[in-house]
Write a protein that holds these residues in place. Structure first.
Motif, PDB file in Angstrom:
ATOM      1  N   SER A  25      -5.506  36.846  52.618  1.00  0.00           N
ATOM      2  CA  SER A  25      -4.449  37.524  53.278  1.00  0.00           C
ATOM      3  C   SER A  25      -3.587  36.464  53.809  1.00  0.00           C
ATOM      4  CB  SER A  25      -4.861  38.467  54.551  1.00  0.00           C
ATOM      5  OG  SER A  25      -5.392  37.540  55.433  1.00  0.00           O
TER       6      SER A  25
ATOM      7  N   GLU B 155      -6.831  48.345  47.771  1.00  0.00           N
ATOM      8  CA  GLU B 155      -6.012  47.345  48.529  1.00  0.00           C
ATOM      9  C   GLU B 155      -4.715  47.269  47.741  1.00  0.00           C
ATOM     10  OE1 GLU B 155      -8.472  44.040  48.115  1.00  0.00           O
ATOM     11  OE2 GLU B 155      -8.740  44.092  46.028  1.00  0.00           O
ATOM     12  N   HIS B 156      -3.622  46.633  48.176  1.00  0.00           N
ATOM     13  CA  HIS B 156      -2.358  46.447  47.831  1.00  0.00           C
ATOM     14  C   HIS B 156      -1.676  47.697  46.973  1.00  0.00           C
ATOM     15  CE1 HIS B 156      -3.355  42.479  48.820  1.00  0.00           C
ATOM     16  NE2 HIS B 156      -4.273  42.239  47.900  1.00  0.00           N
TER      17      HIS B 156
ATOM     18  N   ASN C 202      -3.812  46.995  41.913  1.00  0.00           N
ATOM     19  CA  ASN C 202      -2.732  46.047  42.166  1.00  0.00           C
ATOM     20  C   ASN C 202      -3.470  44.719  42.513  1.00  0.00           C
ATOM     21  OD1 ASN C 202      -0.785  47.824  41.817  1.00  0.00           O
ATOM     22  ND2 ASN C 202      -0.505  48.344  43.736  1.00  0.00           N
TER      23      ASN C 202
ATOM     24  N   VAL D 269      -3.418  41.287  43.270  1.00  0.00           N
ATOM     25  CA  VAL D 269      -2.474  40.301  44.184  1.00  0.00           C
ATOM     26  C   VAL D 269      -3.092  39.175  44.576  1.00  0.00           C
ATOM     27  CG1 VAL D 269      -1.015  39.965  46.292  1.00  0.00           C
ATOM     28  CG2 VAL D 269      -0.791  42.203  44.930  1.00  0.00           C
TER      29      VAL D 269
ATOM     30  N   ASP E 142       1.164  39.164  40.957  1.00  0.00           N
ATOM     31  CA  ASP E 142       1.208  40.545  41.330  1.00  0.00           C
ATOM     32  C   ASP E 142       1.457  41.272  40.135  1.00  0.00           C
ATOM     33  OD1 ASP E 142       1.582  42.836  42.767  1.00  0.00           O
ATOM     34  OD2 ASP E 142       3.246  42.049  43.901  1.00  0.00           O
TER      35      ASP E 142
END
Length: 648
Positions: free
Chosen positions: A17, A423-424, A465, A467, A478
C-alpha cells in the motif's frame, strides 16, 4: 573484494500500500540529483565528495536490499575507487543487473556532472527504490559504478569479481549514462548483438514498453559504419559484452548530428559545440536549465524512471509474481463464494425446518413458500485479506409434503446473484442456481432428524485490477483483467438433535455432518497481457462435523402476528480439504506455472447465528438474521440477511 556494509530484510509482497510519503515518477531521482550536483561536485576517486556521493547513493537506494561496497584498484594498486552494490534475491538464481556511474571526470573539482552522469545515477536510485520490497522471481543487482571516467574501471572490476555461477545466471545488463542534454531519448543493444541478433531482444522489449507508455524512444540509426544500427557503446555496458548476454545502453544524445557517432548531443544554440560532457562550464544546472528549462530535466527523470521501472519489473518477473498472488486471491474468493452459497441454502432449509416444527401438519398436506432475500457481508466482517465486502440477492421457491405424521419431504429451487468486491475496485460476480431435496423426521416430540441433498451451478465473472506499488512510490502497473468460468457444487447433509421444553422456548443440543464437493472449471483471462492468467480445473471437498446448541421459540403478538425467534452456536470441525491451500496459475508471458499460496485452512472454529421469523399474516412473513464465524483464522465473515416470504 566486496565488503558487506548492511543487510536489509526484503519485505516480500506483490502489492504494497502507498504510504504518506508517496512520490511520483522522477521525484526521488530529482532528490538524488540535486544533492549529487550541489553537495558533491568533482566526485572522483580520492576525494571527500566521491565518498559523500557514494554514501548518498547508498542511502537513496532504500532499505529493501543487501547493500555493500566493492573496493577496487588499478595501475598496480596506485589508484583506487569503489562501487556501490545493492542486491535483492529472487526465487530463482537468475538475476538482472542495472547500473550507472556516479563519478565525474577526474581532476575537475567544480564539475557538477548533471548530465554525465548525475542523471543516470539518480534514475538508478529511483528504479531501485521503486521496486524495493516487491517479490522478485529473478533477482536484481544494482551497481553505482566508480571510475567510469578513467576507463570503465568500476564496471570492469565488477565483472572480474563474478564467479562462474554468477556469470551463468546473469540474464541481462542495463546501463544508464547522460540522460538530459541530448535532443532524443535512446535505447541501444550491445555490440555483441551484431553477431548474435538474439541479444537485441532487450532493446526490442524496451521499445514495446515505450510504445505502450507513449514515451518517444529512438535507437542508433547506423549512419556511421563504426556503430552498427541499433547498437550502442562507450560506457559501462561494454564491460559486460563478453558475457554474451543482452545489453541495453540507455542515453540521450543525437546520432544525426556532427560526425553521426552520438558524441554531438544537441543542436541547441545555447550549448556551444553541441555537447556538455566533462565541461564544468556547461554540464551544470545553470546552463542546462537556461538552455532547456527545468521542465526538460523533470521530464527526462520522469520518463526514464517510468520506462526503466517497468522494464525491470518485467525482467525480474515481479509483475508475474504479483499477478499470481492477485489471481490466487480471486480464485480463493471463488472457492469461498461457493461455500457461502452453500451456507445460504443451509440456512434456507434450517428456517423451513423450524417453521415445520413450530406448526402441526395434516398427513397428505402440501405447503410451500416463495421468497426473496438479501445478504450483506461488510468488509469489517472479514478480518483478513483477501476476504471482501460482499452482497447477495436471492429468490427461492420450495414446497413440502407431509408424508406421514412424522415425516415431511420437500424440494427447493433457489437463484442467487452475488457480487464480491475485490481489491483495487475489482469484483467477482456470480449467478447461481441451486436445487435440493430435503426431509424432516419429527413427530412433534423433542427429538428430530433432518437432511438434504443438493446440486448447484454457478457462473462466475471476475474483474481484477492488478495494481503494483512499492514504498509509497509511483504505481508501477495498473491493469484490468477479466475472465469467466463455471462451477459445480454437490452436497449432502444430515442434522439431528433433541429439544428440551422450557415453556415458550425449546432448546437443546444438535449434531450434524455436512459434505460438499466443489468443482471450478478451467479459467483464463481474456486480455492479451503478459500478466493474464489461466488455471486448470480445480476441485475440493468439505466435510464439516458440527456439535452445538440451539434455541427456538414461538411468541404470539397482537394483531394476529406471531414471532419465531431462533439462534444457535456450534463448534465445527473440518474433516476434509475445506478448500485448496495453493493453486497453480500460468501467465500468458511465458506459460510457466507459478504457485499462489491461498493460506492454510482453519479446520476448527465456531459458527453462530441469531434470527427471527415474523408471520404478518398466515401467508406473508419476513425474517431477519445475523450469522458469523467464531475464532476463525480467516475472520468472522459476518453476514446480515433480510427476507420476505409468501406461504401457500
Amino acid at each position: 573484494m566486496i565488503k558487506p556494509l548492511a543487510l536489509a530484510i526484503s519485505v516480500a509482497g506483490a502489492l504494497l500500500s502507498a504510504q504518506a510519503q508517496a512520490y511520483d515518477y522522477g521525484q526521488h531521482a530529482n532528490t538524488t540529483l540535486e544533492k549529487l550536483i550541489n553537495d558533491y561536485p568533482g566526485r572522483y576517486r580520492g576525494t571527500a565528495n566521491f565518498a559523500g556521493a557514494a554514501d548518498w547513493m547508498q542511502s537513496q537506494m532504500g532499505t529493501a536490499y543487501s547493500i555493500s561496497r566493492q573496493d577496487f584498484t588499478w595501475n598496480n594498486g596506485s589508484r583506487a575507487s569503489q562501487n556501490v552494490v545493492a542486491f535483492a534475491a529472487g526465487t530463482k538464481p537468475q538475476y538482472v543487473v542495472i547500473g550507472a556511474h556516479f563519478d565525474t571526470y577526474f581532476g575537475r573539482p567544480t564539475l557538477q556532472g548533471l548530465d554525465d552522469n548525475g542523471s543516470g545515477a539518480s534514475v538508478l536510485t529511483e528504479v531501485t527504490k521503486n521496486l524495493g520490497g516487491l517479490q522478485l522471481e529473478n533477482g536484481l543487482q544494482i551497481v553505482g559504478f566508480g571510475a567510469e571516467e578513467e576507463g570503465l574501471r568500476g564496471s570492469r572490476a565488477f565483472v572480474d569479481s563474478l564467479s562462474a555461477s554468477q556469470r551463468t545466471n546473469m540474464l541481462a545488463m542495463i546501463n544508464l549514462d547522460s540522460l538530459i542534454t541530448g535532443d532524443m531519448m535512446y535505447a541501444h543493444a550491445g555490440q555483441n548483438s551484431t553477431a548474435n541478433p538474439a541479444l537485441a531482444s532487450l532493446r526490442e522489449h524496451t521499445f514495446q514498453i515505450a510504445k505502450e507508455l507513449n514515451i518517444p524512444l529512438f535507437t542508433n540509426p547506423g549512419l556511421d559504419p563504426q556503430y552498427p544500427q541499433g547498437t550502442g557503446c562507450c560506457s559501462d555496458g561494454e564491460a559486460f559484452e563478453p558475457l554474451n548476454i543482452p545489453i541495453l545502453y540507455v542515453e540521450a544524445t543525437n546520432w544525426e548530428l556532427g560526425d553521426l557517432d552520438g558524441y554531438t548531443q544537441t543542436d541547441n544554440p545555447k550549448i556551444p559545440g553541441g555537447s556538455t560532457w566533462h565541461d564544468p562550464n556547461e554540464d551544470n544546472k545553470t546552463v542546462l536549465t537556461d538552455a532547456f528549462g527545468q521542465a526538460r530535466i523533470d521530464q527526462r527523470l520522469h520518463d526514464y524512471s517510468r520506462l526503466l521501472s517497468r522494464l525491470v519489473l518485467e525482467l525480474t518477473n515481479a509483475d508475474l509474481m504479483a499477478s499470481t498472488a492477485s489471481g490466487g486471491a480471486v480464485a480463493r474468493n471463488m472457492q469461498d463464494n461457493l461455500q457461502r452459497q452453500h451456507q445460504a441454502m443451509v440456512r434456507l432449509h434450517d428456517r423451513r425446518w423450524l417453521t415445520l416444527q413450530a406448526a402441526s401438519r395434516e398427513v397428505g398436506s402440501f405447503d410451500g413458500e416463495i421468497g426473496v432475500d438479501g445478504e450483506y457481508n461488510p468488509d469489517s466482517g472479514f478480518d483478513s485479506a483477501p476476504n471482501p465486502e460482499a452482497r447477495r440477492l436471492g429468490l427461492h421457491a420450495l414446497g413440502d409434503y407431509q408424508l406421514t405424521s412424522s415425516l415431511n419431504i420437500g424440494a427447493s429451487l433457489s437463484y442467487l446473484n452475488g457480487r464480491d468486491k475485490l481489491e483495487h475496485r475489482g469484483k467477482l460476480d456470480s449467478d447461481t442456481w441451486q436445487a435440493a431435496a430435503y426431509a424432516l423426521l419429527n413427530d412433534g416430540g423433542p427429538s428430530w432428524l433432518a437432511g438434504d441433498l443438493s446440486v448447484g451451478h454457478t457462473r462466475f465473472e471476475s474483474r481484477r485490477n492488478l495494481v503494483i506499488q512499492a514504498n509509497g512510490g509511483p504505481i508501477l502497473l495498473d491493469q484490468q483483467l477479466s475472465g469467466e468460468t463455471n462451477a459445480l457444487a454437490l452436497g449432502a447433509r444430515v442434522l439431528g438433535g433433541y429439544d428440551f421444553d422450557f415453556s415458550a422456548l425449546k432448546s437443546g443440543p444438535f449434531a450434524g455432518l455436512d459434505y460438499s464437493h466443489y468443482r471450478i472449471d478451467k479459467f483464463h483471462e481474456k486480455q492479451n497481457l503478459r500478466t493474464a492468467l489461466e488455471y486448470e480445473e480445480q476441485s475440493f471437498d468439505s466435510l464439516e462435523a458440527s456439535l452445538g446448541w440451539r434455541v427456538r421459540g414461538a411468541v404470539t403478538l397482537p394483531y394476529g402476528l406471531s414471532l419465531l425467534p431462533y439462534g444457535d452456536i456450534a463448534w465445527v470441525k473440518e474433516l476434509a480439504d475445506g478448500r485448496l491451500d495453493d493453486l497453480q496459475l500460468s501467465a500468458r508471458a511465458d506459460g510457466q506455472a507459478r504457485t499462489a499460496r491461498l493460506g492454510s485452512v482453519d479446520k476448527s472454529f465456531g459458527r453462530a447465528q441469531i434470527g427471527s421469523q415474523l408471520a404478518i399474516t398466515p401467508e406473508l412473513g419476513v425474517y431477519a438474521e445475523v450469522n458469523s464465524r467464531l475464532g476463525h483464522a480467516e475472520g468472522s465473515q459476518t453476514g446480515y440477511s433480510l427476507g420476505v416470504q409468501w406461504m401457500f
